[in-house]
Write an enzyme that holds these catalytic residues in place. Structure first.
Site, PDB file in Angstrom:
ATOM      1  N   ARG A 187      68.533 111.821 -29.262  1.00  0.00           N
ATOM      2  CA  ARG A 187      68.957 111.126 -30.499  1.00  0.00           C
ATOM      3  C   ARG A 187      69.944 111.967 -31.313  1.00  0.00           C
ATOM      4  NH1 ARG A 187      64.944 106.936 -31.367  1.00  0.00           N
ATOM      5  NH2 ARG A 187      66.109 106.354 -33.201  1.00  0.00           N
TER       6      ARG A 187
ATOM      7  N   ARG B 267      71.152 109.403 -37.849  1.00  0.00           N
ATOM      8  CA  ARG B 267      71.165 109.386 -39.319  1.00  0.00           C
ATOM      9  C   ARG B 267      71.122 110.753 -39.992  1.00  0.00           C
ATOM     10  NH1 ARG B 267      66.347 105.308 -39.358  1.00  0.00           N
ATOM     11  NH2 ARG B 267      66.088 106.538 -37.479  1.00  0.00           N
TER      12      ARG B 267
ATOM     13  N   ARG C  78      78.097 104.170 -40.187  1.00  0.00           N
ATOM     14  CA  ARG C  78      76.991 103.215 -40.204  1.00  0.00           C
ATOM     15  C   ARG C  78      76.935 102.408 -41.509  1.00  0.00           C
ATOM     16  NH1 ARG C  78      73.329 100.353 -40.766  1.00  0.00           N
ATOM     17  NH2 ARG C  78      71.153 100.558 -40.129  1.00  0.00           N
TER      18      ARG C  78
ATOM     19  N   ASP D 112      70.984 101.582 -27.568  1.00  0.00           N
ATOM     20  CA  ASP D 112      69.539 101.634 -27.729  1.00  0.00           C
ATOM     21  C   ASP D 112      68.883 101.193 -26.431  1.00  0.00           C
ATOM     22  OD1 ASP D 112      67.529 102.034 -30.118  1.00  0.00           O
ATOM     23  OD2 ASP D 112      66.705 100.472 -28.839  1.00  0.00           O
TER      24      ASP D 112
ATOM     25  N   TYR E 178      57.576  97.076 -26.231  1.00  0.00           N
ATOM     26  CA  TYR E 178      58.272  96.407 -27.343  1.00  0.00           C
ATOM     27  C   TYR E 178      58.346  94.896 -27.127  1.00  0.00           C
ATOM     28  CZ  TYR E 178      59.554 100.901 -29.294  1.00  0.00           C
ATOM     29  OH  TYR E 178      59.489 102.149 -29.864  1.00  0.00           O
TER      30      TYR E 178
HETATM   31  O1  CP3 Z   1      70.362 109.927 -28.302  1.00  0.00           O
HETATM   32  C1  CP3 Z   1      71.328 109.369 -28.861  1.00  0.00           C
HETATM   33  O2  CP3 Z   1      71.975 109.873 -29.774  1.00  0.00           O
HETATM   34  C2  CP3 Z   1      71.760 108.010 -28.345  1.00  0.00           C
HETATM   35  C3  CP3 Z   1      71.311 106.890 -29.083  1.00  0.00           C
HETATM   36  C4  CP3 Z   1      69.871 106.369 -28.977  1.00  0.00           C
HETATM   37  C5  CP3 Z   1      69.332 105.526 -29.988  1.00  0.00           C
HETATM   38  N1  CP3 Z   1      68.110 105.076 -29.552  1.00  0.00           N
HETATM   39  C6  CP3 Z   1      70.003 105.181 -31.247  1.00  0.00           C
HETATM   40  C7  CP3 Z   1      69.218 104.658 -32.382  1.00  0.00           C
HETATM   41  C8  CP3 Z   1      68.915 106.483 -27.968  1.00  0.00           C
HETATM   42  C9  CP3 Z   1      68.944 107.314 -26.680  1.00  0.00           C
HETATM   43  C10 CP3 Z   1      67.810 105.654 -28.340  1.00  0.00           C
HETATM   44  C11 CP3 Z   1      66.611 105.474 -27.494  1.00  0.00           C
HETATM   45  C12 CP3 Z   1      65.447 104.763 -28.039  1.00  0.00           C
HETATM   46  N2  CP3 Z   1      65.422 103.661 -28.867  1.00  0.00           N
HETATM   47  C13 CP3 Z   1      64.090 105.068 -27.695  1.00  0.00           C
HETATM   48  C14 CP3 Z   1      63.654 106.160 -26.742  1.00  0.00           C
HETATM   49  C15 CP3 Z   1      63.732 107.484 -27.383  1.00  0.00           C
HETATM   50  C16 CP3 Z   1      62.680 107.743 -28.428  1.00  0.00           C
HETATM   51  O3  CP3 Z   1      63.087 108.087 -29.542  1.00  0.00           O
HETATM   52  O4  CP3 Z   1      61.490 107.646 -28.116  1.00  0.00           O
HETATM   53  C17 CP3 Z   1      63.270 104.167 -28.387  1.00  0.00           C
HETATM   54  C18 CP3 Z   1      61.755 104.122 -28.361  1.00  0.00           C
HETATM   55  C19 CP3 Z   1      64.115 103.268 -29.115  1.00  0.00           C
HETATM   56  C20 CP3 Z   1      63.706 102.113 -29.965  1.00  0.00           C
HETATM   57  C21 CP3 Z   1      64.149 102.325 -31.360  1.00  0.00           C
HETATM   58  N3  CP3 Z   1      65.451 102.185 -31.809  1.00  0.00           N
HETATM   59  C22 CP3 Z   1      63.357 102.699 -32.477  1.00  0.00           C
HETATM   60  C23 CP3 Z   1      61.862 102.948 -32.423  1.00  0.00           C
HETATM   61  C24 CP3 Z   1      64.225 102.782 -33.578  1.00  0.00           C
HETATM   62  C25 CP3 Z   1      63.866 103.108 -34.993  1.00  0.00           C
HETATM   63  C26 CP3 Z   1      63.508 104.538 -35.015  1.00  0.00           C
HETATM   64  C27 CP3 Z   1      63.874 105.226 -36.263  1.00  0.00           C
HETATM   65  O5  CP3 Z   1      64.152 106.437 -36.100  1.00  0.00           O
HETATM   66  O6  CP3 Z   1      63.880 104.632 -37.353  1.00  0.00           O
HETATM   67  C28 CP3 Z   1      65.532 102.481 -33.142  1.00  0.00           C
HETATM   68  C29 CP3 Z   1      66.756 102.455 -33.975  1.00  0.00           C
HETATM   69  C30 CP3 Z   1      67.808 103.447 -33.623  1.00  0.00           C
HETATM   70  N4  CP3 Z   1      68.201 103.732 -32.351  1.00  0.00           N
HETATM   71  C31 CP3 Z   1      68.602 104.211 -34.536  1.00  0.00           C
HETATM   72  C32 CP3 Z   1      69.492 104.966 -33.764  1.00  0.00           C
HETATM   73  C33 CP3 Z   1      70.572 105.909 -34.242  1.00  0.00           C
HETATM   74  C34 CP3 Z   1      68.521 104.158 -36.047  1.00  0.00           C
HETATM   75  C35 CP3 Z   1      69.276 102.926 -36.437  1.00  0.00           C
HETATM   76  C36 CP3 Z   1      70.051 102.991 -37.719  1.00  0.00           C
HETATM   77  O7  CP3 Z   1      71.131 103.631 -37.761  1.00  0.00           O
HETATM   78  O8  CP3 Z   1      69.602 102.338 -38.653  1.00  0.00           O
END
Ligand code: CP3
Length: 340
Positions: free
Chosen positions: A23, A27, A36, A72, A147
């Site tokens: 990640r 943010r 964003r 994502d 999910y």
């Molecule tokens: O690694 C990177 O920089 C690449 C981008 C990436 C995102 N999600 C961007 C994201 C990757 C590799 C993911 C994977 C992802 N998404 C997983 C597996 C990794 C992990 O963390 O366990 C999972 C379970 C998800 C599902 C998901 N997407 C969740 C649970 C959330 C909210 C989590 C939170 O931190 O609030 C997201 C949203 C998300 N995915 C954001 C980002 C940058 C935040 C969105 C925003 O900008 O509002």
């Protein structure tokens, strides 16, 4: 081109330990928030120029040895026929609960249904030509199913576990369909330029080792074995896998991702020298002082004890409230302390 990340995936000797952060685009970076603030998260994922721009931010700001596609794990699930929203966690309006729901899901045509993912990868390969390798990724079938069945994140995963135990035919049909989709999705990413694939099984560790073997392993194994892996190593990250590394290893894959609940030394000893590993600093260490960050980076490197096939990473995604300067300092420590 800095190839130490690719070399480490293949178990080769490197000049310094390669490092990236799960990640790493997100943010905690003010530069990400600036992009964003003008669009939603899904719009960002679906606009290749912007997705490529935020992918590159941590490469330049932190000095990491790999870039990871900005997207994502749920992006390819939407065109299966499930309306997706982020609030900021993912929410599906119509969760999968019955065989009829599973039958309605379609296998997307990747070039038509997620063209923006493939276009983002193509832009990134051009932009990264003289920099670092590009990682593509997807969710493991089980984490995607969590999910799709729960409809959102969950504390107890009661819905998916109820389906596993009371409607095994529905569960199996769903997992088969997700696996088929994932094979096509990840092979399309490889064809579009992804040089390494990481599979995220964020929720694989909520099951007992016996249930992991019965309900998850067959699908993750089929997925990994169907990928075009000749030139593309696969990193398999199962959060909470520390008590069942031997079982998870059976899924195949070139690199085992580790969270921080297992000691790197113990994991390496049990996996043996043929398996590369990635991990495993507790992400909250990045709230610490520089002295603490340096101490913990040094401890993880010492646990690896100079063995080849090691990629430094966090044990899970970086938290949004971490100071970016601390992440940059961590990367610098890894490179400085591992110099040969
Ligand atoms: O690694 C990177 O920089 C690449 C981008 C990436 C995102 N999600 C961007 C994201 C990757 C590799 C993911 C994977 C992802 N998404 C997983 C597996 C990794 C992990 O963390 O366990 C999972 C379970 C998800 C599902 C998901 N997407 C969740 C649970 C959330 C909210 C989590 C939170 O931190 O609030 C997201 C949203 C998300 N995915 C954001 C980002 C940058 C935040 C969105 C925003 O900008 O509002």
């Amino acid at each position: 081109m800095n190839t130490r990340f690719l070399d480490a995936c293949w178990g080769k000797q490197v000049d310094r330990t390669p490092v990236w952060l799960m990640r790493q685009a997100g943010r905690y970076l003010p530069e990400y928030m600036a992009v964003r603030s003008k669009c939603t998260f899904l719009e960002l994922c679906k606009t290749p120029e912007l997705a490529a721009q935020v992918t590159l931010q941590p490469v330049d700001i932190l000095g990491v040895d790999a870039a990871i596609l900005f997207s994502d794990i749920l992006t390819p699930v939407e065109p299966m026929g499930m309306k997706l929203d982020f609030v900021p966690g993912p929410v599906f309006e119509n969760p999968v609960r019955s065989m009829a729901d599973v039958e309605k899901l379609r296998i997307p045509c990747m070039e038509q249904d997620v063209p923006y993912v493939l276009e983002t990868l193509r832009i990134l390969r051009r932009e990264l030509a003289k920099k670092v390798p590009l990682i593509g990724f997807g969710g493991a079938p089980f984490t995607l199913a969590c999910y799709m069945v729960e409809g959102k994140g969950s504390k107890d995963f009661a819905q998916i576990k109820r389906m596993m135990y009371t409607a095994p035919d529905v569960y199996a049909a769903l997992m088969e369909k997700i696996t088929t989709m994932s094979v096509e999705y990840l092979n399309a990413q490889i064809a579009a330029g992804a040089q390494v694939i990481q599979i995220f099984d964020t929720w694989g560790g909520i099951l007992s080792p016996a249930d992991y073997r019965r309900y998850v392993l067959p699908y993750s194994t089929r997925l990994i074995s169907a990928l075009n892996r000749i030139q593309t190593p696969v990193i398999h990250f199962v959060k909470g896998s520390g008590t069942m590394l031997d079982t998870v290893r059976e899924a195949g894959g070139d690199v085992m991702g580790l969270d921080w609940h297992v000691s790197l030394a113990a994991a390496r000893n049990s996996l043996g020298p043929a398996m590369a590993v990635q991990g495993n600093l507790d992400p909250t260490v990045l709230f610490g002082t520089q002295a603490i960050i340096e101490r913990e980076v040094s401890r993880v490197l010492e646990e690896n004890a100079g063995r080849p096939g090691f990629i430094f990473n966090l044990g899970h995604g970086i938290l949004p409230t971490v100071p970016a300067e601390n992440a940059r300092f961590m990367v610098e420590c890894v490179h400085r302390l591992s110099q040969s």
